[in-house]
Design an enzyme around this catalytic site. Structure first.
Site, PDB file in Angstrom:
ATOM      1  N   ASP A   9      56.575  34.591 -11.739  1.00 32.52           N
ATOM      2  CA  ASP A   9      58.018  34.574 -11.952  1.00 32.52           C
ATOM      3  C   ASP A   9      58.582  33.436 -11.099  1.00 32.52           C
ATOM      4  O   ASP A   9      57.827  32.606 -10.568  1.00 32.52           O
ATOM      5  CB  ASP A   9      58.643  35.952 -11.662  1.00 32.52           C
ATOM      6  N   CYS A  66      54.060  36.825  -7.944  1.00 28.00           N
ATOM      7  CA  CYS A  66      55.501  37.049  -7.817  1.00 28.00           C
ATOM      8  C   CYS A  66      55.819  37.147  -6.337  1.00 28.00           C
ATOM      9  O   CYS A  66      54.957  36.832  -5.505  1.00 28.00           O
ATOM     10  CB  CYS A  66      55.977  38.242  -8.638  1.00 28.00           C
ATOM     11  N   THR A  68      56.334  39.646  -4.141  1.00 30.35           N
ATOM     12  CA  THR A  68      55.464  40.583  -3.410  1.00 30.35           C
ATOM     13  C   THR A  68      54.088  40.702  -4.030  1.00 30.35           C
ATOM     14  O   THR A  68      53.185  41.274  -3.412  1.00 30.35           O
ATOM     15  CB  THR A  68      56.075  41.991  -3.423  1.00 30.35           C
ATOM     16  N   GLY A  71      55.171  43.640  -8.649  1.00 32.37           N
ATOM     17  CA  GLY A  71      55.705  43.807 -10.004  1.00 32.37           C
ATOM     18  C   GLY A  71      54.774  43.213 -11.052  1.00 32.37           C
ATOM     19  O   GLY A  71      54.503  43.833 -12.098  1.00 32.37           O
ATOM     20  N   HIS A  99      33.615  45.260  -5.600  1.00 37.11           N
ATOM     21  CA  HIS A  99      33.675  46.702  -5.855  1.00 37.11           C
ATOM     22  C   HIS A  99      34.469  47.076  -7.101  1.00 37.11           C
ATOM     23  O   HIS A  99      34.188  48.093  -7.734  1.00 37.11           O
ATOM     24  CB  HIS A  99      34.315  47.426  -4.654  1.00 37.11           C
ATOM     25  N   ASN A 100      35.500  46.294  -7.420  1.00 33.12           N
ATOM     26  CA  ASN A 100      36.401  46.684  -8.515  1.00 33.12           C
ATOM     27  C   ASN A 100      36.277  45.792  -9.742  1.00 33.12           C
ATOM     28  O   ASN A 100      36.943  46.035 -10.738  1.00 33.12           O
ATOM     29  CB  ASN A 100      37.857  46.667  -8.033  1.00 33.12           C
ATOM     30  N   ARG A 110      55.820  35.299  -1.386  1.00 35.44           N
ATOM     31  CA  ARG A 110      56.778  35.274  -0.268  1.00 35.44           C
ATOM     32  C   ARG A 110      56.151  35.711   1.055  1.00 35.44           C
ATOM     33  O   ARG A 110      56.821  35.729   2.071  1.00 35.44           O
ATOM     34  CB  ARG A 110      57.993  36.144  -0.601  1.00 35.44           C
ATOM     35  N   ARG A 133      27.055  51.966  -8.441  1.00 33.82           N
ATOM     36  CA  ARG A 133      28.059  53.039  -8.287  1.00 33.82           C
ATOM     37  C   ARG A 133      29.474  52.517  -8.571  1.00 33.82           C
ATOM     38  O   ARG A 133      30.354  53.272  -9.001  1.00 33.82           O
ATOM     39  CB  ARG A 133      27.976  53.657  -6.894  1.00 33.82           C
ATOM     40  N   HIS A 134      29.688  51.230  -8.346  1.00 34.83           N
ATOM     41  CA  HIS A 134      31.017  50.669  -8.604  1.00 34.83           C
ATOM     42  C   HIS A 134      31.300  50.603 -10.104  1.00 34.83           C
ATOM     43  O   HIS A 134      32.431  50.797 -10.541  1.00 34.83           O
ATOM     44  CB  HIS A 134      31.137  49.294  -7.951  1.00 34.83           C
TER      45      HIS A 134
HETATM   46  C1  RB5 Z   1      62.029  38.681  -7.384  1.00 32.51           C
HETATM   47  O1  RB5 Z   1      63.136  38.610  -6.545  1.00 32.51           O
HETATM   48  C2  RB5 Z   1      61.062  39.743  -6.900  1.00 32.51           C
HETATM   49  O2  RB5 Z   1      61.596  41.002  -7.049  1.00 32.51           O
HETATM   50  C3  RB5 Z   1      59.746  39.615  -7.644  1.00 32.51           C
HETATM   51  O3  RB5 Z   1      59.230  38.340  -7.461  1.00 32.51           O
HETATM   52  C4  RB5 Z   1      58.647  40.554  -7.210  1.00 32.51           C
HETATM   53  O4  RB5 Z   1      58.479  40.564  -5.823  1.00 32.51           O
HETATM   54  C5  RB5 Z   1      58.681  41.904  -7.791  1.00 32.51           C
HETATM   55  O5  RB5 Z   1      57.763  42.731  -7.622  1.00 32.51           O
END
Ligand code: RB5
Length: 143
Positions: A9, A66, A68, A71, A99-100, A110, A133-134
């Site tokens: 994003d 994104c 965090t 999302g 493992h995954n 960020r 096992r994985h």
């Molecule tokens: C955008 O501001 C922020 O919410 C998005 O990039 C993300 O972190 C959502 O999970």
């Protein structure tokens, strides 16, 4: 040649640009699913096309970015066959493969530097799925 899908994003746009150059410079084919600027967008609009490409094997794995990482990872994981892992350090990325058998790596733009993001990707790429096992556990994920 390994084909890598990448999507972000607006919060991940700058990091996506840098990682695209980095991966391209390493000889990987990179398919960019957007976004194309820092203008505010909704991460699902970019996560779904990337996840579909992973699900239907038109790319080998995906990089989803994104702010965090949450999302875009949550959205990608709605696709059957996608195993998206939120990674903020190389060890977690290596384990996500070992493992995954993660096929989407989600990065929190960020909260990590571009250098850390590159180290995370390298750790993921270099790691090998351990199976055994994985594999049994992965087989139990789908509903
Ligand atoms: C955008 O501001 C922020 O919410 C998005 O990039 C993300 O972190 C959502 O999970």
């Amino acid at each position: 040649m390994t084909k890598i899908g990448i999507a972000s994003d607006h919060a991940g746009f700058e990091l996506k640009k840098e990682l695209k150059e980095y991966l391209g410079g390493k000889g990987y084919e990179v398919v960019d699913f957007g976004t194309d600027s820092e203008a505010s967008v909704d991460y699902p609009d970019f996560a779904h096309p990337l996840a579909a490409a992973v699900e239907y094997n038109s790319v080998d794995f995906g990089v989803a970015i994104c702010g965090t990482g949450n999302g875009i990872c949550m959205t990608a994981n709605k696709h059957q066959g996608v195993r998206g892992a939120l990674c903020w350090q190389p060890e977690i990325a290596a384990l996500a493969k070992q493992h995954n058998d993660a096929n989407v790596i989600a990065l929190p733009a960020r909260f990590i530097s571009a250098d850390m993001a590159k180290r995370i990707l390298e750790a993921y790429i270099d790691a090998k799925f351990e199976g055994g096992r994985h594999q049994r556990r992965i087989d139990k994920i789908a509903l």
